[in-house]
Design an enzyme around this catalytic site. Structure first.
Site, short mmCIF file in Angstrom:
data_model
loop_
_atom_site.label_atom_id
_atom_site.label_comp_id
_atom_site.label_asym_id
_atom_site.label_seq_id
_atom_site.Cartn_x
_atom_site.Cartn_y
_atom_site.Cartn_z
N ASN A 27 0.87 -1.18 0.00
CA ASN A 27 0.00 0.00 0.00
C ASN A 27 0.91 1.23 0.00
O ASN A 27 1.47 1.59 1.02
CB ASN A 27 -0.89 -0.05 1.26
N GLY A 55 2.32 2.36 10.75
CA GLY A 55 3.27 3.46 10.59
C GLY A 55 3.95 3.89 11.89
O GLY A 55 4.60 4.92 11.93
N SER A 91 3.30 -1.99 10.41
CA SER A 91 4.74 -2.06 10.65
C SER A 91 5.32 -3.44 10.36
O SER A 91 6.24 -3.89 11.04
CB SER A 91 5.08 -1.60 12.07
N GLY A 117 4.85 1.37 4.74
CA GLY A 117 6.19 1.95 4.62
C GLY A 117 7.21 1.06 3.93
O GLY A 117 7.92 1.51 3.02
N GLU A 149 -7.03 4.68 7.75
CA GLU A 149 -6.80 6.11 7.46
C GLU A 149 -8.02 6.71 6.77
O GLU A 149 -8.33 7.89 6.94
CB GLU A 149 -5.52 6.27 6.63
N GLU A 192 -5.45 -4.84 10.48
CA GLU A 192 -4.45 -3.80 10.72
C GLU A 192 -4.78 -3.06 12.01
O GLU A 192 -5.60 -2.13 12.00
CB GLU A 192 -4.43 -2.81 9.55
N HIS A 223 -9.60 1.15 4.69
CA HIS A 223 -8.35 1.36 5.42
C HIS A 223 -8.61 2.29 6.60
O HIS A 223 -9.41 3.23 6.49
CB HIS A 223 -7.28 1.94 4.49
N LYS A 263 0.15 4.26 -0.30
CA LYS A 263 -0.50 5.45 0.29
C LYS A 263 -0.23 6.67 -0.60
O LYS A 263 -0.16 6.53 -1.82
CB LYS A 263 -0.03 5.65 1.73
P1 PGA Z 1 2.70 0.36 7.67
O1 PGA Z 1 1.25 0.51 7.00
O2 PGA Z 1 3.28 -0.94 7.11
O3 PGA Z 1 3.47 1.56 7.21
O4 PGA Z 1 2.51 0.28 9.12
C1 PGA Z 1 0.41 -0.59 6.77
C2 PGA Z 1 -0.89 -0.11 6.17
O5 PGA Z 1 -1.42 0.91 6.64
O6 PGA Z 1 -1.44 -0.72 5.23
#
Ligand code: PGA
Length: 250
Positions: A9, A174, A213, A235, A98, A168, A96, A11
Site C-alpha cells: 500500500n 506506521g 509495521s 512503509g 486512514e 491492521e 483502510h 499510500k
Molecule cells: P505500515 O502501514 O506498514 O506503514 O505500518 C500498513 C498499512 O497501513 O497498510
C-alpha cells in the site's frame, strides 16, 4: 487452499516517475519470490495506468487504495470502481483505517463501495482493526466483529469468496510497533471464526493479511502463524528490496 498475498500500500507516496521505477524494480526481482505468493501493489490513482504498463505480463497484480461509493456522475474528485477496473486493477483496498479516521468512512459507505467493487470484478482488500484505546479497553474483538458484520455479512458466498481481509491494528500502522505474532494470530483466528459463523467452510479459504509495521525483520514470524496468509505493507513497500524480502519470508 487459500492464496498467500503480499500487498504493498503505497499510500500518498512517490511521483509517477518514482512509482514506475519502484514497480520496475519489483518486477525485475520477481524471480526471487516463491511462485505461490501473489504480489500486489497499490499505488495512488494517478499512477495506476502508467504502473499497469510497467507490470503488464508479469505476475504482479494492481490494486487501487479506495474507490467511490457511487457508480458514476456528478461526484467531483471521486474515482469509480469501473474506472479502476478499466485501467487494469484486479483489487482495491477498502476501509483502510486512514480512510475511516481522516475521511469519515462508515460501514454504510463501505457497503456501497464493496458492492461496486465486486460488480466491477475487483477483489476488495477489506481492512479491519482496532484503535489503541479500544484494545486497552479490551474491546478489540467487538470492534472487529462489528466491522466484519456490518460490511461483509450482506454478501453472498460467491461475493465473499472474492474478498481478502486485512487485519491492521491502528496502533501498529506506521508506528514501528508491530503486533506480536501471538496478538496477530489471536485476532486472525477470531476473524476466521466470525466469518465461519456466517459463511461456513468458505472461511477456511479466505486470505487474511496482517498489516501494521510489517517489515523484513518480523514478516517471517508473522507469516508462520496458521491464520496469517500474508501482509498488507505500507512503509516497507516503498523500497523494492524490503518488499521483496518480505515476500521471501514464506
Ligand atoms: P505500515 O502501514 O506498514 O506503514 O505500518 C500498513 C498499512 O497501513 O497498510
Amino acid at each position: 487452499m487459500r492464496k498467500k498475498i503480499v500487498a504493498g500500500n503505497w499510500k500518498m507516496n512517490t511521483t509517477v516517475a518514482a512509482g514506475k521505477e519502484l514497480a520496475k524494480d519489483i518486477v525485475a526481482a520477481l524471480g526471487k519470490v516463491p511462485k505461490d505468493v501473489q504480489l500486489i501493489i497499490a499505488p495512488p490513482f494517478t499512477h495506476l495506468a502508467p504502473v499497469a504498463d510497467v507490470i503488464k505480463g508479469s505476475a504482479v497484480a494492481l490494486s487501487a487504495q479506495n474507490c467511490a461509493d457511487k457508480a458514476k456522475g456528478a461526484f467531483t474528485g471521486e474515482v469509480s470502481a469501473e474506472m479502476i477496473a478499466g485501467v487494469g486493477c484486479t483489487y482495491t483496498i477498502l476501509g483502510h483505517s486512514e480512510r475511516r479516521q481522516y475521511y469519515g468512512e462508515t460501514s454504510d459507505t463501505l457497503v456501497a463501495k464493496m458492492a461496486l467493487a465486486l460488480e466491477n470484478g475487483l477483489s476488495p482488500i477489506y481492512c479491519v482493526g482496532e484503535m489503541l484505546s479500544e484494545r486497552e479497553a479490551g474491546n478489540h474483538f467487538n470492534v472487529i466483529k462489528a466491522q466484519l458484520e456490518e460490511v461483509l455479512f450482506g454478501l453472498s458466498a460467491e461475493q465473499m469468496a472474492k474478498v481478502v481481509i486485512a487485519y491492521e491494528p491502528v496502533w501498529a500502522i506506521g508506528t514501528g510497533v508491530t503486533a506480536t505474532s501471538e496478538q496477530a494470530q489471536e485476532v486472525h483466528a477470531f476473524i476466521r471464526k466470525t466469518l465461519a459463523a456466517k459463511f461456513g467452510d468458505l472461511a477456511k479459504d479466505i486470505t487474511i493479511l496482517y498489516g501494521g509495521s510489517c517489515k523484513p525483520s518480523n514478516a517471517k514470524e508473522l507469516f508462520a502463524c496458521p491464520d496469517i496468509d500474508g501482509g498488507l505493507i505500507g512503509g516497507a513497500s516503498l523500497k523494492a528490496d524490503d518488499f521483496i524480502a518480505i515476500a521471501q519470508s514464506y
